[in-house]
Write an enzyme that holds these catalytic residues in place. Structure first.
Site, PDB file in Angstrom:
ATOM      1  N   GLU A  49       0.866  -1.176   0.000  1.00 46.06           N
ATOM      2  CA  GLU A  49       0.000   0.000   0.000  1.00 46.06           C
ATOM      3  C   GLU A  49       0.901   1.222   0.000  1.00 46.06           C
ATOM      4  O   GLU A  49       1.658   1.446   0.950  1.00 46.06           O
ATOM      5  CB  GLU A  49      -0.895   0.017   1.238  1.00 46.06           C
ATOM      6  N   ASP A  60      -6.333   9.809   8.866  1.00 44.87           N
ATOM      7  CA  ASP A  60      -5.012   9.420   9.341  1.00 44.87           C
ATOM      8  C   ASP A  60      -4.716  10.002  10.716  1.00 44.87           C
ATOM      9  O   ASP A  60      -4.993  11.170  10.990  1.00 44.87           O
ATOM     10  CB  ASP A  60      -3.937   9.886   8.360  1.00 44.87           C
ATOM     11  N   TYR A 175     -11.323  -3.746   2.471  1.00 43.62           N
ATOM     12  CA  TYR A 175     -10.450  -3.339   3.570  1.00 43.62           C
ATOM     13  C   TYR A 175     -11.347  -3.053   4.769  1.00 43.62           C
ATOM     14  O   TYR A 175     -12.087  -2.075   4.773  1.00 43.62           O
ATOM     15  CB  TYR A 175      -9.673  -2.088   3.143  1.00 43.62           C
TER      16      TYR A 175
END
Length: 263
Positions: A49, A60, A175
Site C-alpha cells: 500500500e 489518518d 479493507y
C-alpha cells in the site's frame, strides 16, 4: 485478473493469509522511501500500500499525518509517487501496488490522465478514502474500466443497510477498518474483528483484509487468523520516523509478515 487477484489466488492455493504493508511515498525522502519499497517483497510483503501524501488527510492519525508532512517537505509529488511504482516494476512485476490517499491530487491531475499514468506505472488498485459509493462515477467506475481495482473501506459503523452499497463496485479486496477512529490509535482485537469479517463475507466473495490497530507480529497473526490477511501501516511508519536504517525497517516488516503467514 489483476495482480491483486493473482496474489490472493496464489496465497489461497498455498493455504496462507496475506500480509499488506503501508508506507508513505517519499517519507523521509525519495531515495530512502524507494529503498524501503524495493525491499518490501523480500521481507514477505504480499501487497504494497503506497500512501500518496496529502496536505489535509481526514482518516489518518498523527503518525501517518507526520509521514505525509515529511514527504511533502522533502518534495514528494503525485508524479514522484508514480515514478516509485515504475522503479519497482523494473525488478518486480508480481507484487501488487495499491495507491492509498485522497481524491484532491487525482482530481487536480485529471482523472483520465491519472488512470492512464497509474496503469502504465504498474499501479494495480486504488483506495481513495474520501470518495463514498455515491460518487462512483467520479473515479471508481472509470478506474475499473481502466483495469484498476477500486478497494473500499468497511468499518464497525458500516451497518447491514449500508454494506451492500459499499460492496457494490468494490473489487480486489475489502479493507475492513478494525476500530472506530483514526489510524494508529487503539489496538485491534481478533474477538471483535471475527464476527465483523464473517458479516462482510456473507455478502461478498472478495477477500477481506483487516487494518488499523495492528502493531505487533502477534497481532498480525491473530487478526490474519480471522480474516484473509492483515494490514500494518503506522507501526512500520513509526520505525521509519525513528530513523531506523532501511535494513532495520525491513527486518521489522518481516516479523509482521511472518506473523500473518503463520495464521
Amino acid at each position: 485478473m489483476t495482480r491483486i487477484d493473482d496474489t490472493f489466488a496464489r496465497l489461497a492455493a498455498e493455504g496462507k493469509k496475506a500480509f499488506v504493508a503501508y508506507v508513505m511515498a517519499g517519507d523521509p525522502d525519495y531515495d530512502t522511501s524507494l529503498e524501503v519499497i524495493r525491499g518490501l517483497p523480500g521481507a514477505g510483503v504480499d501487497i504494497i500500500e503506497l500512501g500518496l501524501p496529502f496536505t489535509d488527510p481526514m482518516a489518518d492519525g498523527p503518525t501517518i499525518q507526520l509521514a505525509g508532512q515529511r514527504a511533502l517537505e522533502a518534495g514528494q509529488t503525485l508524479e514522484k509517487t508514480l515514478q516509485m511504482a515504475r522503479e519497482l516494476r523494473k525488478t518486480d512485476d508480481r507484487t501488487p501496488i495499491v495507491m492509498m490517499g485522497y481524491y484532491n491530487p487525482i482530481y487536480s491531475r485529471g482523472v483520465d490522465r491519472f488512470l492512464a499514468d497509474a496503469k502504465a506505472a504498474g499501479i494495480d488498485g486504488l483506495i481513495v478514502v474520501d470518495l463514498p459509493p455515491e460518487e462512483d462515477e467520479e473515479l471508481c467506475l472509470p478506474a475499473q474500466r481502466a483495469g484498476l481495482n477500486f478497494i473500499r473501506l468497511a468499518t464497525p459503523t458500516t451497518d447491514d443497510a449500508r454494506l451492500p452499497k459499499v460492496l457494490q463496485n468494490t473489487s480486489g479486496f475489502v479493507y475492513y477498518v478494525s476500530i472506530t477512529g483514526i489510524t494508529g490509535a487503539a489496538e485491534a482485537e481478533a474477538k471483535d474483528v471475527a464476527p465483523e469479517v464473517a458479516r462482510i463475507k456473507a455478502q461478498t466473495d472478495l477477500p477481506v483484509i483487516v487494518g488499523f490497530g495492528i502493531k505487533t507480529p502477534a497481532a498480525s497473526q491473530s487478526i490474519a487468523a480471522v480474516a484473509d490477511g492483515a494490514v500494518v501501516g503506522s507501526a512500520i511508519v513509526s520505525e521509519i520516523a525513528a530513523g531506523k536504517p532501511v535494513s532495520g525497517v525491513l527486518a521489522f516488516v518481516k516479523t509482521l509478515a511472518d506473523g500473518a503467514h503463520r495464521a
